[in-house]
Design a protein around this motif. Structure first.
Motif, PDB file in Angstrom:
ATOM      1  N   SER A  25      -2.648  -0.165  -8.541  1.00 44.25           N
ATOM      2  CA  SER A  25      -2.758  -1.253  -7.562  1.00 44.25           C
ATOM      3  C   SER A  25      -1.982  -0.949  -6.278  1.00 44.25           C
ATOM      4  O   SER A  25      -2.256  -1.529  -5.224  1.00 44.25           O
ATOM      5  N   ASP A  26      -1.028  -0.033  -6.360  1.00 43.37           N
ATOM      6  CA  ASP A  26      -0.228   0.337  -5.190  1.00 43.37           C
ATOM      7  C   ASP A  26      -0.694   1.654  -4.565  1.00 43.37           C
ATOM      8  O   ASP A  26      -0.019   2.190  -3.681  1.00 43.37           O
ATOM      9  N   ALA A  27      -1.838   2.192  -5.027  1.00 45.62           N
ATOM     10  CA  ALA A  27      -2.239   3.551  -4.634  1.00 45.62           C
ATOM     11  C   ALA A  27      -2.360   3.706  -3.117  1.00 45.62           C
ATOM     12  O   ALA A  27      -1.886   4.693  -2.549  1.00 45.62           O
ATOM     13  N   ALA A  28      -2.995   2.739  -2.453  1.00 43.23           N
ATOM     14  CA  ALA A  28      -3.205   2.874  -1.011  1.00 43.23           C
ATOM     15  C   ALA A  28      -1.877   2.941  -0.268  1.00 43.23           C
ATOM     16  O   ALA A  28      -1.675   3.794   0.607  1.00 43.23           O
ATOM     17  N   ALA A  29      -0.943   2.056  -0.631  1.00 45.44           N
ATOM     18  CA  ALA A  29       0.355   2.038   0.044  1.00 45.44           C
ATOM     19  C   ALA A  29       1.146   3.304  -0.271  1.00 45.44           C
ATOM     20  O   ALA A  29       1.794   3.888   0.614  1.00 45.44           O
ATOM     21  N   VAL A  30       1.098   3.759  -1.530  1.00 41.90           N
ATOM     22  CA  VAL A  30       1.819   4.971  -1.926  1.00 41.90           C
ATOM     23  C   VAL A  30       1.292   6.182  -1.172  1.00 41.90           C
ATOM     24  O   VAL A  30       2.071   6.983  -0.621  1.00 41.90           O
ATOM     25  N   MET A  31      -0.035   6.341  -1.124  1.00 37.04           N
ATOM     26  CA  MET A  31      -0.607   7.497  -0.454  1.00 37.04           C
ATOM     27  C   MET A  31      -0.332   7.449   1.049  1.00 37.04           C
ATOM     28  O   MET A  31      -0.140   8.493   1.688  1.00 37.04           O
ATOM     29  N   ASP A  32      -0.293   6.249   1.623  1.00 35.74           N
ATOM     30  CA  ASP A  32       0.015   6.134   3.045  1.00 35.74           C
ATOM     31  C   ASP A  32       1.434   6.602   3.329  1.00 35.74           C
ATOM     32  O   ASP A  32       1.679   7.345   4.292  1.00 35.74           O
TER      33      ASP A  32
END
Length: 311
Positions: A222-229
């Motif tokens: 669920s945090d993938a987008a923020a983590v990858m950013d």
């Protein structure tokens, strides 16, 4: 008339008396059909296991003059099944598995059927190393000739960059050493195994064993987008050559460490030849700040084996 198992076996035994030949119902035949992609279900008439390049040449000559289709396998990781042929001859290269370190310890001769994990084990026992891919069950020669991406590219280059020479069986059965055919060597380096012939031996660069800091990092999916950013910003500021990695979205049962929810898994590897692991640990500390860490197995390692094999 189409070839059959009953017609092929006696001819092959007569033409190549020492050749190992396996047919359906034999455990060795089933081993020949043990592929990474379990959905592959086509079946060859016979499987043969040559031990020298002359046997490879004889099989190729026989198949070509008889109009019998054939294919070649080593590790069996080709997802699309190009290591499998219906109604023909499967040439299993895994018995051509010699690994010989050359005098001077700067190169090694690697048999056409050598598997990546075996190569690393053998070289490692002599304090040596050469880049391989992310899975220890992959056939080394086809990986290297196909380009050879892996976690060591920043430090050593691609697998193809390690190739110094080769012995190759051409379509007509001729055995060629690329020392006498530099254009063939040029063609092999990146064109993939099997395109210009069957590679029975590669000569490749080897190095002293490096220090590795490697393993897995898992964050909530669920945090993938923020983590990858955040990781993208970190790498944009400083992308060290020593670092390499991959990322996948995975269910808990797919992750090689205990996690309780779907997650983003980073395959993390830092390769060091002379400066120690302190920079790797500092870089990892920055990366774990990208989000909530569900699991972290990054530690000192001999080499990276990030993917499972067949089973």
């Amino acid at each position: 008339m189409a070839a059959t198992e009953a017609s092929l076996v006696p001819i092959l035994r007569r033409l190549i008396p020492g050749l190992s030949i396996y047919t359906a119902g034999n455990s060795n035949f089933q081993d020949c059909l043990n592929f990474y992609n379990h959905a592959l279900d086509e079946q060859p008439l016979v499987c043969v296991k040559p031990v020298i390049d002359q046997e490879v040449a004889q099989v190729i000559q026989f198949c070509n003059t008889s109009g019998i289709p054939f294919c070649v396998r080593s590790g069996g990781h080709d997802f699309f099944g190009r290591s499998l042929i219906k109604g023909g001859v499967l040439i299993d290269m895994r018995a051509i598995d010699s690994i010989i370190v050359e005098p001077g310890r700067a190169s090694a001769r690697v048999g056409g059927g050598v598997i990546a994990g075996t190569l690393q084990e053998t070289l490692g026992s002599q304090g040596l190393f050469t880049p391989t891919g992310q899975t220890n069950t992959v056939g080394y020669v086809s990986w290297a000739c196909g380009g050879g991406y892996g976690f060591y590219v920043g430090t050593y280059g691609f697998g193809v960059d390690q190739i110094l020479g080769a012995r190759v069986v051409l379509a007509g059965g001729q055995i060629v050493n690329t020392d006498q055919d530099p254009e063939l060597l040029w063609a092999l380096r990146g064109a993939g195994a099997g395109t210009f012939g069957i590679v029975t031996e590669l000569r490749v660069k080897v190095y002293p064993v490096p220090d590795l800091y490697a393993g897995f990092l898992a964050f909530p999916l669920s945090d993938a987008a923020a983590v990858m950013d955040r990781i993208d910003k970190l790498l944009d500021e400083d992308f060290p050559d020593e670092f390499s990695g991959d990322a996948i979205a995975a269910h808990p049962e797919m992750v090689p460490m205990p996690v309780s929810e779907p997650c983003l898994v980073l395959f993390w590897c830092w390769t060091v030849t002379d400066e120690g692991l302190a920079p790797a640990k500092r870089f990892l500390d920055q990366m774990v700040q990208a989000g909530k860490v569900l699991g972290n197995t990054v530690t000192e390692s001999k080499w990276c084996n990030m993917h499972p094999g067949y089973d």
